[in-house]
Motif scaffolding. Structure first.
Motif, PDB file in Angstrom:
ATOM      1  N   GLN B 143       1.975 -15.301   4.862  1.00  0.00           N
ATOM      2  CA  GLN B 143       0.538 -15.752   4.890  1.00  0.00           C
ATOM      3  C   GLN B 143       0.388 -17.156   5.794  1.00  0.00           C
ATOM      4  O   GLN B 143       1.324 -17.462   6.190  1.00  0.00           O
ATOM      5  CB  GLN B 143       0.177 -16.157   3.504  1.00  0.00           C
ATOM      6  N   TRP B 186      -2.010  -0.839   3.339  1.00  0.00           N
ATOM      7  CA  TRP B 186      -2.417  -2.361   3.440  1.00  0.00           C
ATOM      8  C   TRP B 186      -2.192  -2.842   4.637  1.00  0.00           C
ATOM      9  O   TRP B 186      -2.325  -3.918   4.908  1.00  0.00           O
ATOM     10  CB  TRP B 186      -1.637  -2.972   2.281  1.00  0.00           C
ATOM     11  N   GLN B 188      -4.480  -3.130   6.892  1.00  0.00           N
ATOM     12  CA  GLN B 188      -5.818  -2.986   7.303  1.00  0.00           C
ATOM     13  C   GLN B 188      -6.539  -4.378   7.516  1.00  0.00           C
ATOM     14  O   GLN B 188      -5.718  -5.364   7.176  1.00  0.00           O
ATOM     15  CB  GLN B 188      -6.838  -2.637   5.778  1.00  0.00           C
ATOM     16  N   ASN B 190      -8.766  -6.075   6.767  1.00  0.00           N
ATOM     17  CA  ASN B 190      -9.486  -7.023   5.622  1.00  0.00           C
ATOM     18  C   ASN B 190      -8.303  -7.401   4.874  1.00  0.00           C
ATOM     19  O   ASN B 190      -8.322  -8.525   4.384  1.00  0.00           O
ATOM     20  CB  ASN B 190     -10.271  -6.028   4.767  1.00  0.00           C
ATOM     21  N   SER B 191      -7.163  -6.648   4.658  1.00  0.00           N
ATOM     22  CA  SER B 191      -6.093  -7.264   4.105  1.00  0.00           C
ATOM     23  C   SER B 191      -5.366  -8.458   4.918  1.00  0.00           C
ATOM     24  O   SER B 191      -4.758  -9.430   4.171  1.00  0.00           O
ATOM     25  CB  SER B 191      -4.877  -6.268   3.634  1.00  0.00           C
ATOM     26  N   SER B 194      -7.325 -11.388   4.171  1.00  0.00           N
ATOM     27  CA  SER B 194      -7.178 -12.007   2.779  1.00  0.00           C
ATOM     28  C   SER B 194      -5.895 -12.876   2.575  1.00  0.00           C
ATOM     29  O   SER B 194      -5.854 -13.560   1.812  1.00  0.00           O
ATOM     30  CB  SER B 194      -7.354 -10.760   1.645  1.00  0.00           C
ATOM     31  N   ASN B 195      -5.297 -12.760   3.605  1.00  0.00           N
ATOM     32  CA  ASN B 195      -3.916 -13.663   3.743  1.00  0.00           C
ATOM     33  C   ASN B 195      -4.121 -14.873   4.586  1.00  0.00           C
ATOM     34  O   ASN B 195      -3.168 -15.515   4.536  1.00  0.00           O
ATOM     35  CB  ASN B 195      -2.715 -12.928   4.364  1.00  0.00           C
TER      36      ASN B 195
END
Lengths: 341, 347
Positions: B143, B186, B188, B190-191, B194-195
């Motif tokens: 992340q 996952w 994508q 968007n994922s 989110s990280n």
């Protein structure tokens, strides 16, 4: 300075006074115990001009009928124990003897610097190397000098590297070590590299308090290894001490300067007692008239024994070193040296 | 050891000294309530002070008599093998990765500076996306923390770059077995977004606070592999009257960041601005914040223009030789430059 020792035990008193060559008067008195089975618990009190040390020494039981010779023997033993707690002064002859026997000169491997320093880094001294940081070159010059000295000296004893800016690069040291080795077979080279690299110890430090802690720990570890005869550290490098002191120096409180001076005192004590050379690096800041000068200010100037300023000549491999301060040689002399890639 | 050498705040120290406590031994057998009454402070504070004192006393006592190995010490030989296994974060541009010997190094602080518009923020966003490439595809699967001081982070651009990165990976791996394609759900954009943990900083005190808070944050989020601060100079350039104070704050901050990088083995990337400097009769561009800041980072990369092409130059590094490489900023992010490419418009 007059030092008095008084040994007290239980029972009958008998005393002994001695004047040794330094003119220090010591008296020891032991009282005979009234009970034969108890041992003499002697309380030794040593008084100096400044402070008092009180130490408990237990001696052999002395029976009431023992001769005064035995009592005197025990008193002499108590006095010798006291001697180990009391540090006598050193005469000039003893200091010179210590300097010749214990304080060797460690060559850095860079000819110009070795010539300026009269052979190299001298054990027992605190040496500072100041230099500007990146001005069109990849590696900070002070760090290169440190790594060079580490790789040269690691042959003779251990090197302890306290790293504050993550600039310790084992690859670079391996390159430098391989440069010095003559024509050897691959396995011999590998073994030599391992032996030398295993005697360089590195610890990252990010805080002045961590530094003081580490130095105190190092002191007690070295005290212990002196008795057991373990590995010997001959060079301690701190790269760079200015990044530890810069966050606390200045401002309204004198705390920063106090910590800087305490660090200097601890380093010089380590250097003298355990016969190691201490090398610290510093960076440069702008002064009046645009001339750059070493950082950390006026108070720091008196702390190191030897101060050098290094700079690079015009994008080449040739560097210049200037002596700002030296305890035994004239200052202001310069020399050039080369570091190969 | 004296009170002066303990890591306690200046006000606590002055209260201790004015109440007459000057050495460790005077505090060793004191109860917290007694201390709190004497110094006129809260009981909690007195407890903290006594804890620091007892820690220091323990450290100096326990080393009597028996050998204690120094903590955290490693030999250079061990570090050599560790250094060869050091992880790198790819920048997206192969030439740049090549001169960096793999990418941005983990465990070190890298400073990237350049003129406005050269692509510093783009590089920061690209790195925050690239660190999330799954391990199966040769990345780290980590992340990112993005600390924004200027407000130049644009979510739509981050989305675009994430898309470009994912499409690029899938193009290269289309003929791999099913196991790898299984994590496509996952992968994508968007994922990826989110990280990225985003902090918006509006003053220099907030910047100091975030640096202090990061230690705790990183303990809770162990997957973070990169911290990008964009830019580290913005709040320190204007309205800062006391330059000595500025140097102190900046060097303290850089020490903390170096410690974070080393202990958590993550990469810290600081983006910096440029300023003009007058030396030897001419003006030239240097990175802002002065000479003392230049010691605060392990690596330094300077981005500059050269005849309509963007170049990156390694200015300072403990183990890399000086080199420069061209790169370009495309709609998909930072990529290799093609030789006839002119200044590209984004979006």
């Amino acid at each position: 300075m007059l030092t008095r020792f008084r040994v007290e035990g239980e029972g009958e008193r008998s005393s002994m006074a001695e004047n040794d060559d330094l003119g220090i008067e010591r008296t020891a008195s032991i009282q005979n115990p009234t009970k034969p089975s108890s041992s003499i618990g002697a309380r030794v009190r040593a008084t100096h001009d400044d402070d008092e040390d009180e130490v408990r020494v237990s001696l052999r039981p002395v029976l009431p009928h023992s001769s005064s010779d035995l009592i005197h023997q025990e008193a002499a033993r108590a006095l010798s124990v006291m001697d180990s707690f009391h540090q006598p002064w050193l005469t000039g002859v003893e200091l010179l003897d210590d300097a010749n026997r214990n304080k060797h000169v460690l060559p850095t491997g860079l000819e110009g610097i070795d010539v300026l320093l009269g052979g190299g880094l001298r054990e027992g001294q605190l040496i500072e190397i100041a230099g500007p940081s990146s001005s069109g070159k990849t590696q900070p010059l002070q760090m290169q000098v440190c790594l060079h000295s580490a790789s040269c000296i690691a042959d003779k004893g251990s090197v302890m590297f306290l790293d504050t800016c993550n600039s310790f690069s084992p690859n670079r040291i391996a390159c430098m070590v391989n440069q010095f080795s003559g024509p050897l077979f691959k396995e011999a080279k590998e073994r030599r590299l391992e032996r030398i690299m295993s005697s360089i110890l590195c610890q990252p430090i990010y805080d002045i308090f961590e530094l003081l802690d580490t130095l105190h720990q190092l002191e007690s570890t070295l005290k212990h290894t002196v008795k057991t005869g373990g590995y010997k550290i001959c060079l301690l490098i701190i790269d760079s001490i200015s990044s530890l002191i810069a966050p606390i120096l200045g401002g309204k409180s004198p705390q920063g300067r106090l910590l800087m001076v305490s660090a200097g005192i601890v380093l010089k004590k380590l250097a003298h007692e355990f016969n190691l050379a201490v090398l610290v690096t510093n960076h440069m800041v702008g002064g009046e008239g645009g001339i750059i000068k070493p950082a950390l200010g006026e108070s720091w100037k008196n702390i190191p024994h030897v101060r050098l300023v290094v700079s690079r000549d015009q994008q080449s491999n040739v560097f210049t070193a200037t002596v700002l301060k030296h305890t035994m040689r004239a200052s202001g002399r310069t020399a050039k040296f080369v570091i190969h890639n | 050891m004296e009170i002066a050498n303990l890591p306690i705040s200046a006000s606590q120290r002055s209260k201790l000294l004015s109440a007459g406590y000057a050495t460790l031994s005077s505090l060793s057998s004191l109860s917290p309530s007694h201390l709190a009454r004497d110094l006129n402070i809260e009981l909690q504070e007195a407890l903290e002070i006594l804890k620091v004192v007892s820690d220091a006393a323990d450290r100096s006592k326990s080393t009597d008599g028996h050998h204690q190995a120094l903590k955290g010490v490693q030999t250079a030989w061990d570090m050599l093998s560790e250094e060869q296994m050091q992880q790198h974060i790819t920048t997206g541009c192969e030439d740049l990765d090549h001169i960096l010997r793999g990418g941005i190094h983990c465990g070190e602080v890298t400073e990237v500076g350049g003129v406005p518009g050269i692509g510093k923020t783009q590089l920061g966003i690209q790195l925050a996306v690239n660190v999330q490439i799954p391990v199966e595809y040769g990345g780290h699967g980590g992340q990112a923390v993005y600390i924004d001081t200027e407000g130049s982070f644009m979510v739509e651009r981050a989305h675009q770059i994430a898309e470009g990165c994912i499409n690029g990976i899938l193009d290269n791996f289309t003929d791999h077995d099913r196991k790898i394609l299984a994590c496509q759900e996952w992968m994508q954009p968007n994922s990826f977004l989110s990280n990225i943990f985003y902090f918006r900083i509006c003053s220099y005190t907030e910047q100091i606070a975030v640096t202090n808070y990061l230690e705790k944050f990183l303990k809770e989020h162990k997957d973070v592999k990169i911290v990008v601060i964009d830019s580290v100079t913005f709040h320190f350039r204007q309205d800062f009257d006391d330059l000595a104070c500025r140097t102190r704050i900046l060097s303290g901050m850089s020490l903390k960041l170096m410690k974070l990088a080393k202990t958590n083995n993550l990469a810290v990337v600081l983006l910096n601005q440029v300023t003009t400097k007058y030396t030897e009769g001419s003006f030239h561009l240097t990175l802002a914040l002065g000479d003392s800041w230049s010691h605060s980072c392990t690596n330094r990369i300077i981005l500059y223009w050269n005849a309509n092409e963007r170049y990156a130059y390694i200015d300072k590094s403990p183990s890399l030789p000086s080199a420069s490489a061209p790169y370009s900023v495309t709609s998909k992010g930072i990529r290799n430059s093609t030789s006839h490419c002119k200044r590209v418009r984004m979006m």
